[in-house]
Design an enzyme around this catalytic site. Sequence first.
Site, PDB file in Angstrom:
ATOM      1  N   HIS A  18       0.780  -1.199   0.248  1.00  0.00           N
ATOM      2  CA  HIS A  18       0.089   0.004   0.002  1.00  0.00           C
ATOM      3  C   HIS A  18       0.868   1.409  -0.125  1.00  0.00           C
ATOM      4  CE1 HIS A  18      -3.904   1.840   1.841  1.00  0.00           C
ATOM      5  NE2 HIS A  18      -3.320   2.832   1.126  1.00  0.00           N
ATOM      6  N   ASP A 112      -9.598   3.125  -3.816  1.00  0.00           N
ATOM      7  CA  ASP A 112      -9.399   4.453  -3.383  1.00  0.00           C
ATOM      8  C   ASP A 112     -10.484   5.653  -4.051  1.00  0.00           C
ATOM      9  OD1 ASP A 112      -7.122   2.975  -3.404  1.00  0.00           O
ATOM     10  OD2 ASP A 112      -5.674   4.622  -3.736  1.00  0.00           O
ATOM     11  N   ASP A 265       0.953   2.625   3.610  1.00  0.00           N
ATOM     12  CA  ASP A 265      -0.137   3.615   3.110  1.00  0.00           C
ATOM     13  C   ASP A 265       0.560   4.959   3.033  1.00  0.00           C
ATOM     14  OD1 ASP A 265      -2.411   4.874   2.303  1.00  0.00           O
ATOM     15  OD2 ASP A 265      -3.240   5.119   4.453  1.00  0.00           O
ATOM     16  N   HIS A 269       1.932  14.382   0.572  1.00  0.00           N
ATOM     17  CA  HIS A 269       0.972  15.517   0.444  1.00  0.00           C
ATOM     18  C   HIS A 269       1.918  16.961   0.516  1.00  0.00           C
ATOM     19  CE1 HIS A 269      -2.858  13.678   0.094  1.00  0.00           C
ATOM     20  NE2 HIS A 269      -2.571  12.860   1.224  1.00  0.00           N
ATOM     21  N   PRO A 283      -5.624  14.059   4.013  1.00  0.00           N
ATOM     22  CA  PRO A 283      -5.353  13.131   5.007  1.00  0.00           C
ATOM     23  C   PRO A 283      -4.078  12.165   4.313  1.00  0.00           C
ATOM     24  CG  PRO A 283      -7.291  12.379   3.771  1.00  0.00           C
ATOM     25  CD  PRO A 283      -6.943  13.651   3.243  1.00  0.00           C
TER      26      PRO A 283
HETATM   27  C1  NCD Z   1      -4.671   8.299   1.140  1.00  0.00           C
HETATM   28  C2  NCD Z   1      -4.140   9.293  -0.015  1.00  0.00           C
HETATM   29  O1  NCD Z   1      -3.654  10.349   0.500  1.00  0.00           O
HETATM   30  O2  NCD Z   1      -3.830   8.908  -1.261  1.00  0.00           O
HETATM   31  N1  NCD Z   1      -4.839   8.900   2.032  1.00  0.00           N
HETATM   32  C3  NCD Z   1      -4.756   8.461   3.473  1.00  0.00           C
HETATM   33  O3  NCD Z   1      -5.071   9.289   4.405  1.00  0.00           O
HETATM   34  N2  NCD Z   1      -4.444   7.429   3.691  1.00  0.00           N
HETATM   35  C4  NCD Z   1      -5.721   7.754   0.641  1.00  0.00           C
HETATM   36  C5  NCD Z   1      -6.222   6.317   1.391  1.00  0.00           C
HETATM   37  O4  NCD Z   1      -5.614   5.321   1.682  1.00  0.00           O
HETATM   38  O5  NCD Z   1      -7.340   6.308   1.598  1.00  0.00           O
HETATM   39 ZN    ZN Z   2      -3.852   4.459   0.932  1.00  0.00          ZN
HETATM   40 ZN    ZN Z   3      -7.565   4.453   2.233  1.00  0.00          ZN
END
Ligand code: NCD
Ligand code: ZN
Ligand code: ZN
Length: 396
Positions: A18, A112, A265, A269, A283
């Site tokens: 991920h 997503d 994950d 950003h 997020p």
């Molecule tokens: C992820 C993203 O920024 O692409 N953000 C997150 O907070 N995890 C999207 C996701 O995995 O839900």
């Molecule tokens: Zn993610």
């Molecule tokens: Zn997610």
Amino acid sequence: EVIDGRGQILLPGFVDMHTHLREPGREDTETIDSGSAAAALGGYTAVFAMANTSPVADSAVVTDHVWRRGQEVGLVDVHPVGAVTVGLAGKQLAEMATMAAGVGRVKMFSDDGHCVADPLIMRRALEYSASLGVLIAQHAEEPRLTVGSVAHEGPTAARLGLAGWPRAAEESIVARDALLARDAGARVHICHASTAGSVELVKWARGQGIAITAEVTPHHLLLDDSRLETYDAVNKVNPPLREASDVAALRTGLAEGIIDCVATDHAPHAEQDKCCEFSQARPGMLGLETALSIVVQTMVRPGLLDWRGVARVMSERPAEIVGLDDQGRPIAVGEPANLVLVDPDSEWTVHGPELASVANNTPYEAMTLPGKVTATVLRGRVTARDGKVRPLGEAR
Ligand code: NCD
Ligand code: ZN
Ligand code: ZN
Ligand code: ZN
């Protein structure tokens, strides 16, 4: 090249199920190049690049590009994840078979954008995935329960006046999809499990013989919602940081094998998307370069996992779940190997600008963490050593 590994731990190269690499579309926050460097430095030899790019990875045009670009960079195998639907919150299933048959050989499809919060789409996607032998990765967020929500629904969020995101938003989807997978004869993978209840549900479903697997992120193993006290949006993530009791349950679940693996994950950003008000910020947090250290801190040091267990949750199980046959398994003599060498006693201090990612949104800024990656080896070639990447073709 000789690497002196005395006193260090040799593990199979890590596999991240991920990762968000932002190429195509948001190269100002991460590219396949910069993300591959971050992955190699973090000990990874394979990552799965999530589908929420722009354009969305809902066709072989995009998924094949991602694979080819990763191979050109040559630091890590970048496996594309396809979108379940055409467009992120689409109503029409994407052509999974075409993406699976492309050079990118897509093995996993994700939602997503929460398209498969729609039960009927999820049901059809699971049936389709079962016939193709691919995996659906479910982000497990019921959007009708998370409207306007930014933080975990609990005492901290209530006190700070942040809109709460209930555990039920996640757990209702975990329960539902376990049952849909059962009926479809399909496998389902739960992304970023974040609550004690999700651990219980996965355990229950597996007890029923349902082919369900689950991952936990490093940040959900370490951080809880007390981090929100500062209103610093670096702590905003989906699913939200939960309570200390959830963190404890996730650690135990991972130690016991109910949660199969750790997945980062990794979500880069831009500064302007993280510096605004908590409710407006995007997020997600960086994860590739810090994942091992957080696993050492939360699992190895407290005695919940030994190094054999680290190999299982960081490499072997993710490789098995997605069906990578060249990762996370014993290596025959003479075969080019995927390896990571770790110094278990070393410590390092995290500084966002010093990370290889373009974006700097690490929640571990200024923290001193244990367990440094000394070297990463992809098919016999050193891709990172002593904190520096080794780009393809670079003379030694
Ligand atoms: C992820 C993203 O920024 O692409 N953000 C997150 O907070 N995890 C999207 C996701 O995995 O839900
Ligand atoms: Zn993610
Ligand atoms: Zn997610
Ligand atoms: Zn510094």
